[in-house]
Design an enzyme around this catalytic site. Structure first.
Site, PDB file in Angstrom:
ATOM      1  N   TYR A 135       0.812  -1.224   0.000  1.00  0.00           N
ATOM      2  CA  TYR A 135       0.000   0.000   0.000  1.00  0.00           C
ATOM      3  C   TYR A 135       0.844   1.273   0.000  1.00  0.00           C
ATOM      4  CZ  TYR A 135      -3.492  -3.434   1.290  1.00  0.00           C
ATOM      5  OH  TYR A 135      -4.298  -4.532   1.298  1.00  0.00           O
ATOM      6  N   ASP A 219      -1.684 -18.943   3.822  1.00  0.00           N
ATOM      7  CA  ASP A 219      -2.622 -19.841   3.135  1.00  0.00           C
ATOM      8  C   ASP A 219      -3.236 -20.831   4.122  1.00  0.00           C
ATOM      9  OD1 ASP A 219      -0.002 -20.700   3.322  1.00  0.00           O
ATOM     10  OD2 ASP A 219       0.129 -21.500   1.290  1.00  0.00           O
ATOM     11  N   ASP A 247     -11.554  -9.747   5.966  1.00  0.00           N
ATOM     12  CA  ASP A 247     -12.838  -9.901   5.273  1.00  0.00           C
ATOM     13  C   ASP A 247     -13.340 -11.334   5.412  1.00  0.00           C
ATOM     14  OD1 ASP A 247     -12.535  -7.254   4.325  1.00  0.00           O
ATOM     15  OD2 ASP A 247     -13.503  -7.759   2.427  1.00  0.00           O
TER      16      ASP A 247
HETATM   17 MG    MG Z   1     -10.451  -4.539   2.644  1.00  0.00          MG
END
Ligand code: MG
Ligand code: NAI
Length: 358
Positions: A135, A219, A247
């Site tokens: 980011y 994972d 999420d």
């Molecule tokens: Mg998000």
């Protein structure tokens, strides 16, 4: 510094934030908390008419104790530049190195997993490093459109940021009953970032002998969240993995409609952070009255906790529990209630709680 900055934002942002402000009014009345609210105009319309001029994250920190953010995202703004400017500006300029994402199942019927048999099996906190990784914006594209096109997104991890995220996670884990912290990384495929995270984790672990630690590759963690969510208590991970896993984890407790977050700098005793739902502006729901306001109300509750207002925080948590046990719910949780009805119900539950404690 006694006021809150409220950025309703785009799409369903203003709709859910209106419910947060109702709750804030009730909390103020019941607990005698005097925190004035300034509604700030930073959203897509502002960006489209004014451009980037005027938003100054440092000024926000100087003037306010905390930020409540609805959501930012509007198809009219190319690349959602305004969202990057505002959310990125707050997180990076203010060095809000911790992103806290608690996931707690409050009512069994909201968990989509058949093999989860009790609410207590889904009760975890993801601590996501909040300022780095892919980011940061390091990278670029060359030979665009050609068969030889190269695209690079560089994951940046600094010892300072990793160390702060890891230590914040140990503090959080220590304060939870199970005192368990899992480091999630991909050190088998990331020979630069992996060892840095592991070194910082081991160094901090030595200072927190009371916290039980373990490690999972990302994972495997994604799989374990579904297979055996009860194995997780506190999780610490890098920005990208935290984004994705949170999420996924949110679904275990009912979805994005009930997923809150807090971004803060643990060392900052003045500015308490930015509190926002995990979900975005949900343009598909905007204006329909179907948006669930609970994620934003839960984020507000995290703010009360960070502001060291434990009675108000506990009252809002109890009210949310009560509402989630009932049937007055928005469609994402199987109900038919409207955004405003759920907000009103939370307010009533807080007021009722006060009567009962008299
Ligand atoms: Mg998000
Ligand atoms: P989204 O989170 O807005 O929506 C994803 C799905 O969840 C949609 O089906 C939506 O209807 C549902 N949903 C979201 N919030 C809900 C709520 N409160 N109640 C019930 N259902 C809800 O993510 P999406 O669609 O990928 O992005 C929409 C816009 O939001 C984009 O512009 C995106 O960039 C932006 N965004 C902003 C974020 C932020 O402000 N921090 C975070 C994520 C996305």
């Amino acid at each position: 510094m006694t006021s809150l900055a409220v950025l309703p934002g785009d799409g369903i942002g203003p709709e859910v934030m209106a419910e947060v402000l109702k709750v804030h009014t009730v909390v103020g009345d019941v607990f005698g908390i005097d925190l004035a609210v300034d509604v700030l105009p930073y959203d897509a319309d502002w960006y489209l008419t004014r451009g980037a001029a005027g938003f100054d994250a440092q000024e926000v920190r100087r003037r306010y104790r905390a930020v409540l953010l609805g959501a930012l995202g509007d198809p009219r703004v190319p690349d959602n530049r305004h969202a990057k400017l505002i959310i990125g500006g707050l997180r990076q300029d203010l060095d809000l190195c911790v992103n806290l994402r608690p996931v707690r199942l409050r009512t069994l019927r909201h968990c989509p997993l058949r093999h989860v048999g009790a609410e207590s099996e889904v009760d975890l906190v993801i601590v996501r490093e909040n300022t780095e990784d892919v980011y940061v914006g390091v990278g670029g594209t060359v030979r665009s459109g050609q068969p030889e096109q190269v695209a690079m997104e560089v994951g940046v991890h600094t010892r300072r940021a990793v160390d702060r995220a890891v230590r914040a996670a140990f503090e959080i884990a220590r304060a939870r009953p199970r005192r368990r912290l899992t480091l999630v990384d991909k050190s088998n495929a990331m020979p630069a970032a992996g060892p840095l995270w592991q070194q910082c984790f081991r160094a901090a672990a030595a200072e927190y002998p009371e916290v039980h630690t373990d490690h999972l590759y990302v994972d495997a963690a994604a799989m374990e969240l579904i297979r055996n969510p009860a194995r997780f208590d506190t999780v610490v991970t890098s920005n990208l993995f935290g984004d994705i896993l949170s999420d996924e984890a949110a679904q275990l407790a009912g979805g994005l409609g009930v997923a809150p977050s807090a971004s803060y700098d643990p060392a900052d005793t003045g500015f308490r952070g930015v509190f926002e739902s995990v979900h975005g502006s949900a343009p598909d729901l905007a204006g329909t009255g179907r948006a669930n306001p609970l994620a934003s109300i839960m984020s507000y509750s995290l703010m009360l906790d960070r502001m060291e207002l434990p009675a108000a925080h506990a009252a809002v948590e109890r009210a949310i529990d009560e509402v989630l046990r009932g049937d007055l719910l928005t469609p994402d949780l199987g109900g038919t209630a409207r955004t405003g009805e759920v907000g009103d119900e939370v307010c009533r539950a807080i007021a009722r709680g006060k009567e009962e404690r008299r």
